[in-house]
Write a protein that holds these residues in place. Sequence first.
Motif, PDB file in Angstrom:
ATOM      1  N   ASP A   1       0.839  -1.195   0.000  1.00 25.17           N
ATOM      2  CA  ASP A   1       0.000   0.000   0.000  1.00 25.17           C
ATOM      3  C   ASP A   1       0.875   1.247   0.000  1.00 25.17           C
ATOM      4  O   ASP A   1       0.466   2.301  -0.470  1.00 25.17           O
ATOM      5  N   CYS A   2       2.076   1.101   0.559  1.00 23.62           N
ATOM      6  CA  CYS A   2       3.037   2.201   0.584  1.00 23.62           C
ATOM      7  C   CYS A   2       4.431   1.582   0.591  1.00 23.62           C
ATOM      8  O   CYS A   2       4.695   0.656   1.362  1.00 23.62           O
ATOM      9  N   ALA A   3       5.320   2.076  -0.281  1.00 25.37           N
ATOM     10  CA  ALA A   3       6.682   1.551  -0.365  1.00 25.37           C
ATOM     11  C   ALA A   3       7.684   2.697  -0.294  1.00 25.37           C
ATOM     12  O   ALA A   3       7.544   3.700  -0.994  1.00 25.37           O
ATOM     13  N   LEU A   4       8.672   2.548   0.571  1.00 26.68           N
ATOM     14  CA  LEU A   4       9.771   3.501   0.662  1.00 26.68           C
ATOM     15  C   LEU A   4      11.021   2.812   0.124  1.00 26.68           C
ATOM     16  O   LEU A   4      11.337   1.685   0.514  1.00 26.68           O
ATOM     17  N   ILE A   5      11.749   3.505  -0.752  1.00 30.45           N
ATOM     18  CA  ILE A   5      12.846   2.889  -1.487  1.00 30.45           C
ATOM     19  C   ILE A   5      14.187   3.479  -1.049  1.00 30.45           C
ATOM     20  O   ILE A   5      14.355   4.695  -0.996  1.00 30.45           O
ATOM     21  N   SER A   6      15.135   2.588  -0.747  1.00 32.87           N
ATOM     22  CA  SER A   6      16.488   3.027  -0.409  1.00 32.87           C
ATOM     23  C   SER A   6      17.481   2.370  -1.357  1.00 32.87           C
ATOM     24  O   SER A   6      17.240   1.279  -1.878  1.00 32.87           O
TER      25      SER A   6
END
Length: 301
Positions: free
Chosen positions: A245-250
């Motif tokens: 539903d929500c993705a944070l990318i590093s």
Amino acid sequence: MNDRFAFPPGSLAQLRKLPSLLKRGELQLPMGKRLLNALCLMLDDPRLVATQSITELATACGVSPASLTRLSKLLGFTGFVQFQALFRQALSQPGRYYSVQASALVSREQDASISSLVGQHLQRQVGNLTQSAGDVSEEQLLKAARMLVRARRIRVAGRRQSFGLAVMFSYMLGLIREDTAVVGAAGEGQAQALAELGKRDLLVMFGSEPYSRDSVMLAQVAHQYGLPLLVLTDSHHSPLAQLADCALISSGDSPLYTNSMIASQFLSETLLLQTARELGEAAVKRLSLREELINRLNDEF
């Protein structure tokens, strides 16, 4: 040839880096938006490429067979057959991520001085941190923090070295809000953890290349059951990001023999900072309670 991308790419993991490099302008290829979208679609579903003919794949991606041949040659392959073989190899053979990374490190750095090695590693990690900070949007960070604030209960998951990130994140989040735990930490297994969650709860997952099959399956089942899913991963085209539903990318670009966790930890701490801001006085109150209990137990030296 780019110092962060080889033509042709030797693995699906390397190919997954290409869209981000193109979008940030760090690599130039005469590839239109339509062809780039087709590549992203293929990276999202590697099995589609491995099992379809060039005509079937072109139809599924909304481009012509000639465009797929052109894409293959742009990437340094002799043609579509060699391009497709990369996907088939990734799905049929056991992964060689770690040994390939180590082999490249040994061949590249044997004669390098220690100070040079330290400097190169520092430079690469500064780049990862800068890139990760620049790529995260205020909208996504705020959405992720509010998911952490509003969830009734939270379970955090990660496999192999991502398990360490999950444990650290769960501990730090548990300092400022209640009912946070790591999946599998008590030996209860993934099924039990999912059985405890409903649509008012939240599953947080950590994972990066090479992705754990257990993690992907956990995300797939959570998605099928409609459980909210927040993911911290290394690519918008990772199998975890596709279900979230929500993705944070590093960024984890590194010569290390395994995937680097420094930028992932930075991003998770940045998310915790915003979560604490969202919680406000409730976070302070919970931290005060924790301090009181630590003092009663005489648990600080």
